[in-house]
Motif scaffolding. Structure first.
Motif, PDB file in Angstrom:
ATOM      1  N   THR A  99      17.360  40.639  79.652  1.00 51.56           N
ATOM      2  CA  THR A  99      16.242  41.415  80.185  1.00 51.56           C
ATOM      3  C   THR A  99      15.925  42.565  79.243  1.00 51.56           C
ATOM      4  N   GLU A 100      14.667  42.855  79.090  1.00 54.45           N
ATOM      5  CA  GLU A 100      14.255  43.935  78.205  1.00 54.45           C
ATOM      6  C   GLU A 100      14.358  45.269  78.942  1.00 54.45           C
ATOM      7  N   LEU A 101      15.579  45.650  79.243  1.00 53.65           N
ATOM      8  CA  LEU A 101      15.833  46.882  79.970  1.00 53.65           C
ATOM      9  C   LEU A 101      15.905  48.047  79.001  1.00 53.65           C
ATOM     10  N   ASP A 102      15.062  49.032  79.227  1.00 57.80           N
ATOM     11  CA  ASP A 102      15.049  50.229  78.399  1.00 57.80           C
ATOM     12  C   ASP A 102      16.397  50.935  78.543  1.00 57.80           C
ATOM     13  N   GLN A 103      17.117  51.052  77.431  1.00 55.89           N
ATOM     14  CA  GLN A 103      18.444  51.666  77.472  1.00 55.89           C
ATOM     15  C   GLN A 103      18.402  53.102  77.983  1.00 55.89           C
ATOM     16  N   ALA A 104      17.254  53.752  77.823  1.00 54.58           N
ATOM     17  CA  ALA A 104      17.127  55.136  78.294  1.00 54.58           C
ATOM     18  C   ALA A 104      17.152  55.223  79.810  1.00 54.58           C
ATOM     19  N   LYS A 105      16.912  54.090  80.478  1.00 53.16           N
ATOM     20  CA  LYS A 105      16.927  54.086  81.944  1.00 53.16           C
ATOM     21  C   LYS A 105      18.313  53.835  82.524  1.00 53.16           C
ATOM     22  N   ILE A 106      19.279  53.515  81.665  1.00 56.46           N
ATOM     23  CA  ILE A 106      20.639  53.246  82.139  1.00 56.46           C
ATOM     24  C   ILE A 106      21.436  54.541  82.150  1.00 56.46           C
ATOM     25  N   HIS A 107      22.078  54.814  83.286  1.00 58.26           N
ATOM     26  CA  HIS A 107      22.905  56.007  83.428  1.00 58.26           C
ATOM     27  C   HIS A 107      24.333  55.553  83.745  1.00 58.26           C
ATOM     28  N   PHE A 108      25.228  55.749  82.797  1.00 60.02           N
ATOM     29  CA  PHE A 108      26.612  55.320  82.984  1.00 60.02           C
ATOM     30  C   PHE A 108      27.367  56.348  83.830  1.00 60.02           C
ATOM     31  N   VAL A 109      28.020  55.832  84.869  1.00 60.53           N
ATOM     32  CA  VAL A 109      28.806  56.676  85.774  1.00 60.53           C
ATOM     33  C   VAL A 109      30.230  56.149  85.776  1.00 60.53           C
ATOM     34  N   LEU A 110      31.163  57.005  85.451  1.00 62.56           N
ATOM     35  CA  LEU A 110      32.585  56.624  85.412  1.00 62.56           C
ATOM     36  C   LEU A 110      33.235  57.014  86.726  1.00 62.56           C
ATOM     37  N   ASN A 111      33.688  56.017  87.465  1.00 58.49           N
ATOM     38  CA  ASN A 111      34.261  56.235  88.790  1.00 58.49           C
ATOM     39  C   ASN A 111      35.778  56.041  88.762  1.00 58.49           C
ATOM     40  N   LYS A 112      36.450  56.688  89.709  1.00 54.12           N
ATOM     41  CA  LYS A 112      37.891  56.529  89.930  1.00 54.12           C
ATOM     42  C   LYS A 112      38.717  56.981  88.734  1.00 54.12           C
ATOM     43  N   ILE A 113      38.313  58.072  88.105  1.00 54.69           N
ATOM     44  CA  ILE A 113      39.079  58.543  86.947  1.00 54.69           C
ATOM     45  C   ILE A 113      40.353  59.242  87.409  1.00 54.69           C
ATOM     46  N   GLY A 114      41.414  59.090  86.593  1.00 55.82           N
ATOM     47  CA  GLY A 114      42.692  59.739  86.887  1.00 55.82           C
ATOM     48  C   GLY A 114      42.846  61.005  86.069  1.00 55.82           C
ATOM     49  N   GLU A 115      44.086  61.421  85.937  1.00 56.10           N
ATOM     50  CA  GLU A 115      44.347  62.668  85.196  1.00 56.10           C
ATOM     51  C   GLU A 115      44.116  62.487  83.704  1.00 56.10           C
ATOM     52  N   THR A 116      44.334  61.265  83.187  1.00 60.10           N
ATOM     53  CA  THR A 116      44.120  60.995  81.764  1.00 60.10           C
ATOM     54  C   THR A 116      43.308  59.717  81.607  1.00 60.10           C
ATOM     55  N   ASP A 117      42.580  59.630  80.500  1.00 65.04           N
ATOM     56  CA  ASP A 117      41.806  58.424  80.195  1.00 65.04           C
ATOM     57  C   ASP A 117      42.715  57.363  79.577  1.00 65.04           C
ATOM     58  N   PHE A 118      42.305  56.093  79.686  1.00 72.44           N
ATOM     59  CA  PHE A 118      43.116  55.044  79.067  1.00 72.44           C
ATOM     60  C   PHE A 118      42.996  55.125  77.548  1.00 72.44           C
ATOM     61  N   ASP A 119      43.999  54.640  76.885  1.00 75.09           N
ATOM     62  CA  ASP A 119      44.039  54.684  75.427  1.00 75.09           C
ATOM     63  C   ASP A 119      42.879  53.861  74.856  1.00 75.09           C
ATOM     64  N   TYR A 157      29.783  54.668  75.035  1.00 77.99           N
ATOM     65  CA  TYR A 157      29.027  54.889  76.264  1.00 77.99           C
ATOM     66  C   TYR A 157      28.703  56.378  76.394  1.00 77.99           C
ATOM     67  N   SER A 158      27.471  56.657  76.736  1.00 76.59           N
ATOM     68  CA  SER A 158      27.082  58.033  77.039  1.00 76.59           C
ATOM     69  C   SER A 158      27.267  58.242  78.541  1.00 76.59           C
ATOM     70  N   ILE A 159      28.471  58.654  78.922  1.00 72.09           N
ATOM     71  CA  ILE A 159      28.807  58.799  80.341  1.00 72.09           C
ATOM     72  C   ILE A 159      28.204  60.096  80.878  1.00 72.09           C
ATOM     73  N   GLU A 160      27.325  59.957  81.857  1.00 71.07           N
ATOM     74  CA  GLU A 160      26.605  61.122  82.378  1.00 71.07           C
ATOM     75  C   GLU A 160      27.255  61.722  83.620  1.00 71.07           C
ATOM     76  N   LYS A 161      28.131  60.965  84.263  1.00 74.24           N
ATOM     77  CA  LYS A 161      28.794  61.478  85.472  1.00 74.24           C
ATOM     78  C   LYS A 161      30.194  60.890  85.564  1.00 74.24           C
ATOM     79  N   ARG A 162      31.157  61.747  85.823  1.00 74.80           N
ATOM     80  CA  ARG A 162      32.558  61.324  85.988  1.00 74.80           C
ATOM     81  C   ARG A 162      32.995  61.694  87.401  1.00 74.80           C
ATOM     82  N   VAL A 163      33.501  60.714  88.129  1.00 73.77           N
ATOM     83  CA  VAL A 163      33.889  60.919  89.532  1.00 73.77           C
ATOM     84  C   VAL A 163      35.385  60.668  89.678  1.00 73.77           C
ATOM     85  N   PRO A 164      36.151  61.682  90.078  1.00 73.76           N
ATOM     86  CA  PRO A 164      37.605  61.517  90.202  1.00 73.76           C
ATOM     87  C   PRO A 164      37.985  60.548  91.318  1.00 73.76           C
TER      88      PRO A 164
END
Length: 360
Positions: free
Chosen positions: A289-309, A316-323
Motif C-alpha cells: 500500500t502506498e502509505l505515506d510514512q509521515a502518517k505512521i506514528h510508532f508507539v512502543l508499548n510494555k517497556i521495562g526498565e531497560t531496552d533489549f540489546d 524507528y522514530s518512536i513518538e510515544k513510549r508506554v511503560p
C-alpha cells in the motif's frame, strides 16, 4: 455535517412537548434541524413552498401539503410498522424512532444529505502492529474513549479476524452481523442500514458494530468491500473520528484500511521479535500500500526498565513510549479501558503535535 431537516406536525400537544424536550440534547441539535407544529394553519403557513427532508405526522394531509417534503413518514399508533417504509411506531423511545426515520429516509432517497461545506471532516485513525499482543485494541479504545469524552462523535470499527470487542463493551446488544450481508450483496442499502444496525456503548457513547467473532467471514472480506464500508460510514456524515482496529496479518482488509487512513498508530512491544516483524513488513512492502510514512506514528508499548540489546539498530522514530503496568495484571480488559486517564489523551496530544508541525 449538514443537518437533516425534520418537521413534526401533530395535534397531540403532550407528544409534541415530549419530542421537543428530547431534541434539546446537544447531540440531537447538532444532527437535526427540527420544527414542531400543533396547529394546521401555522403548519401550512410555515412549510408551503419551503423544502424540507422529512415530515413526521399523525395527521391526514392533502397531497399539496405533503409536496415540500422529500419523505413523509406517518406516526403510527400500532406497532406493526417496522417493515413499512412510510410509517414508524409513534410510542417507541425517541432515540430508536429517529434511527428508524433516518434509515427509511436514506433508503427512500438512496443518498445522504450533501455536506454543504465541501469538506470531509472525518479523521480515519487506524491501529496496526506487525505482531499480536501489542495492545492495539486497548489503545484504540482508550483513544476512542478520550475523543468521545471531549464531545467528539466516534465510530469504532474492529476488522480483526478474531476480535475481542465484547471484553470492552460488555452490554448485551443486538447483533450487527447483517451489515456484512449488505456489504456483500446490497451495497446500495448499506448506508441506510448502518443507522439501524450500529450499537452504542452507554458508558462512553462510542458507536460500533456488535459483530459475533467470525474468522471465516472476516477472511473473505475483499479490499473493495472494506473501502465500501469505510466510505459508507463517512457518507453518514455523523462522525468526527472513525477508529479502525486491525489485526497483525497482511490481509487485504488491513491493506485497504491503511490505504484510506488519515493517520496510523503502529504499535511495537519491547522485544526484538516485534521490531523485526515490523521491519520486514515495512522494508519488503508486504502491505503493498502506498502509505505515506509521515502518517505512521510508532508507539512502543510494555517497556521495562531497560531496552533489549540492539533496539537502537532499528530505524524507528518512536513518538510515544508506554511503560509496562504491573497493576494491569489483575484487571480485566474492561477495567483497563474504563479507568484509563493517560493513554487516550497522550495519543491525541501526539497527533495534535504532529499536525502543528505539519502546518495542518
Amino acid at each position: 455535517m449538514s443537518k437533516v431537516k425534520i418537521i413534526l406536525f401533530t395535534m397531540d400537544k403532550t407528544y409534541a412537548q415530549f419530542f421537543s424536550n428530547f431534541m434539546i440534547n446537544p447531540e440531537n441539535s447538532q444532527r437535526y434541524s427540527i420544527q414542531i407544529y400543533t396547529e394546521l394553519g401555522v403548519f401550512k403557513e410555515n412549510t408551503r413552498n419551503k423544502k424540507s427532508h422529512i415530515l413526521l405526522t399523525d395527521v391526514e394531509l392533502s397531497n399539496e401539503d405533503r409536496l415540500p417534503f422529500e419523505k413523509v413518514i406517518t406516526l403510527s399508533e400500532v406497532n406493526d410498522s417496522e417493515d413499512n417504509v412510510d410509517s414508524v411506531f409513534k410510542y417507541q423511545p425517541l432515540k430508536d424512532l429517529l434511527t428508524h426515520v433516518l434509515a427509511k429516509f436514506y433508503e427512500n432517497s438512496g443518498k445522504v444529505i450533501p455536506n454543504r461545506t465541501g469538506k470531509n471532516k472525518e479523521s480515519i485513525i487506524s491501529f496496526y502492529s506487525g505482531s499480536a499482543g501489542a495492545g492495539k485494541t486497548l489503545f484504540a479504545l482508550c483513544f476512542a474513549r478520550y475523543l468521545s469524552m471531549q464531545g467528539k462523535r466516534v465510530f469504532y470499527l474492529n476488522l480483526e479476524g478474531l476480535h475481542t470487542t465484547s471484553l470492552y463493551f460488555t452490554e448485551e446488544k443486538q447483533s450487527s452481523a447483517e451489515v456484512l450481508y449488505y456489504l456483500k450483496n446490497n451495497k446500495e442499502r448499506l448506508i441506510s442500514k448502518i443507522e439501524s444496525l450500529k450499537s452504542r456503548d452507554s458508558l462512553t457513547n462510542i458507536e460500533y458494530f456488535s459483530l459475533p467473532p467470525n474468522p471465516e467471514e472476516m477472511e473473505i472480506l475483499s479490499r473493495e468491500e472494506i473501502l465500501g464500508l469505510v466510505h459508507a460510514l463517512k457518507q453518514t456524515q455523523h462522525y468526527d473520528y472513525i477508529i479502525i482496529d486491525l489485526d497483525s496479518s497482511l490481509h487485504e482488509r488491513n491493506k485497504a484500511a491503511l490505504e484510506v487512513s488519515t493517520e496510523v498508530f503502529w504499535l511495537l512491544t519491547a522485544d526484538q521479535t516485534s521490531f523485526e516483524r515490523s521491519k520486514q513488513i515495512i522494508n519488503e512492502d508486504y502491505l503493498e500500500t502506498e502509505l505515506d510514512q509521515a502518517k505512521i506514528h510508532f508507539v512502543l508499548n510494555k517497556i521495562g526498565e531497560t531496552d533489549f540489546d540492539g533496539l537502537n539498530e532499528y530505524n524507528y522514530s518512536i513518538e510515544k513510549r508506554v511503560p509496562f503496568k504491573t497493576a494491569w495484571l489483575e484487571m480485566s480488559e474492561e477495567q483497563k479501558f474504563q479507568s484509563d486517564t493517560k493513554i487516550g489523551e497522550s495519543l491525541f496530544q501526539l497527533l495534535k503535535t504532529h499536525m502543528v508541525k505539519a502546518g495542518v
